[in-house]
Design an enzyme around this catalytic site. Structure first.
Site, PDB file in Angstrom:
ATOM      1  N   THR A   1       0.821  -1.204   0.000  1.00 39.11           N
ATOM      2  CA  THR A   1       0.000   0.000   0.000  1.00 39.11           C
ATOM      3  C   THR A   1       0.856   1.257   0.000  1.00 39.11           C
ATOM      4  O   THR A   1       0.444   2.294  -0.525  1.00 39.11           O
ATOM      5  CB  THR A   1      -0.940   0.001   1.218  1.00 39.11           C
ATOM      6  OG1 THR A   1      -1.697  -1.213   1.209  1.00 39.11           O
ATOM      7  CG2 THR A   1      -1.889   1.183   1.208  1.00 39.11           C
TER       8      THR A   1
ATOM      9  N   TYR B   1       5.431 -11.567   5.843  1.00 41.22           N
ATOM     10  CA  TYR B   1       4.271 -11.185   5.027  1.00 41.22           C
ATOM     11  C   TYR B   1       4.016 -12.271   3.998  1.00 41.22           C
ATOM     12  O   TYR B   1       4.795 -12.449   3.053  1.00 41.22           O
ATOM     13  CB  TYR B   1       4.569  -9.845   4.369  1.00 41.22           C
ATOM     14  CG  TYR B   1       3.435  -9.195   3.625  1.00 41.22           C
ATOM     15  CD1 TYR B   1       2.143  -9.684   3.637  1.00 41.22           C
ATOM     16  CD2 TYR B   1       3.672  -8.029   2.890  1.00 41.22           C
ATOM     17  CE1 TYR B   1       1.120  -9.057   2.954  1.00 41.22           C
ATOM     18  CE2 TYR B   1       2.658  -7.388   2.202  1.00 41.22           C
ATOM     19  CZ  TYR B   1       1.389  -7.907   2.231  1.00 41.22           C
ATOM     20  OH  TYR B   1       0.379  -7.287   1.543  1.00 41.22           O
TER      21      TYR B   1
ATOM     22  N   LYS C   1       1.815 -11.330   8.755  1.00 39.57           N
ATOM     23  CA  LYS C   1       0.721 -10.643   8.084  1.00 39.57           C
ATOM     24  C   LYS C   1       0.182 -11.627   7.060  1.00 39.57           C
ATOM     25  O   LYS C   1       0.878 -12.012   6.113  1.00 39.57           O
ATOM     26  CB  LYS C   1       1.177  -9.360   7.399  1.00 39.57           C
ATOM     27  CG  LYS C   1       0.030  -8.655   6.665  1.00 39.57           C
ATOM     28  CD  LYS C   1       0.467  -7.387   5.954  1.00 39.57           C
ATOM     29  CE  LYS C   1      -0.722  -6.752   5.217  1.00 39.57           C
ATOM     30  NZ  LYS C   1      -0.333  -5.546   4.458  1.00 39.57           N
TER      31      LYS C   1
END
Length: 304
Positions: free
Chosen positions: A58, A146, A174
């Site tokens: 993001t 992640y 994550k």
């Protein structure tokens, strides 16, 4: 009668429970907007974020320089101080470069590191494990691994995560694997803190022992998402479920309507007069119709 036990201890959350995968604000000329980043970070923390994750997907990490990543950590840490954790995205497809970024983030003041699975080259699991161990050995900060195989092309398999959990600096995941059974398998066999990386899973993963979320949608509605976890912790499962359901249309529009979350988050923030600015190529900004739809759904949610 509620189904959650309000007296039970909540799961361990080393970086807090409500984390935002923060966008990286740019000026209209495309330069890093550090003042905007500080203002946005302050707003997010003031409205319920326990932590901010910088330079992730993001945050447009593929198109920001190493120097910009460090500058962003310093600026955001200065803005939030001890009010929130600052986790720096440092993952790349190059182990040596990832180590360099990890060490730079530590020097810049980060509290933790987000390290994505090596992408594009699709290494086998023993190489994925060795990559994470090398980064963890070289860094002096706790790591969030992640797992997002839809973008990287490489899964961090549950058995790999179980082995990596033995490393003292690998503390969290994550999770964007869309493997709910696999996540529960790791939760049941390790002390890893599991953060939902897909907003539609925020409550579901939390309810089975997750630590919270790392959310793109939190850029625009941090308090609304935090309220879901707060209601669940208070033992009011029905309210928590309703709050998650109310957020679902905006989550779907931001994350599953054909545009990357970075693009939709920046479109909304810009429309609301908040720091964001343009996206960097190859991303392109949302069009007027898409922005109007996002804004209308946002207004429906905040008015509820």
């Amino acid at each position: 009668m509620t189904t959650a036990d309000a007296s039970a201890s909540p799961p361990a959350a080393p970086f807090g429970r409500a984390l935002c995968a923060m966008i990286t604000p740019f000026t209209e000329a495309g330069a890093l907007d550090l003042d905007g980043a500080q203002r946005l970070a302050d707003r997010l923390v003031s409205e319920g974020c326990d932590g901010l994750v910088l330079s992730g997907t993001t945050g447009e990490s593929p198109t920001t320089t190493d120097a910009e990543k460090s500058e962003l950590v310093r600026a955001v840490k200065e803005a939030v101080g001890e009010r929130a954790s600052v986790v720096a995205g440092v993952g790349t497809f190059d182990t040596r470069h990832t180590v360099e970024l990890a060490q730079a983030a530590q020097k810049a003041g980060a509290d933790g590191l987000l390290v994505v699975a090596p992408y594009y080259s699709r290494p086998p699991q023993d190489a994925v494990e060795a990559h994470f161990r090398e980064v963890a050995d070289a860094a002096g900060l706790p790591l969030v691994l992640y797992d997002i195989p839809g973008r990287t092309g490489t899964r961090i398999e549950p058995e790999t995560l179980i082995r990596l959990a033995e490393h003292p600096r690998i503390v969290a995941v994550k999770d964007c694997s869309y493997d709910f059974l696999g996540a529960q398998k790791v939760l049941s066999r390790t002390e890893l803190a599991y953060y939902a990386g897909c907003d539609e899973h925020n409550l579901a993963l939390y309810a089975v022992g997750g630590a919270g979320y790392i959310s793109t949608v939190a850029n625009v509605v941090p308090a609304r998402l935090r309220a879901v976890l707060d209601a669940f912790e208070a033992g009011d499962t029905p309210v928590s479920a309703r709050l998650q359901q109310r957020a679902t249309p905006l989550i779907e529009l931001m994350m599953s309507a054909g545009l990357p979350g970075t693009v939709t988050a920046k479109a909304l923030l810009n429309a609301l007069g908040l720091p964001a600015g343009p996206v960097r190529a190859p991303l392109r900004p949302a069009g007027r119709e898409a922005t109007d739809g996002l804004l209308a759904e946002y207004e429906r949610l905040v008015a509820a």
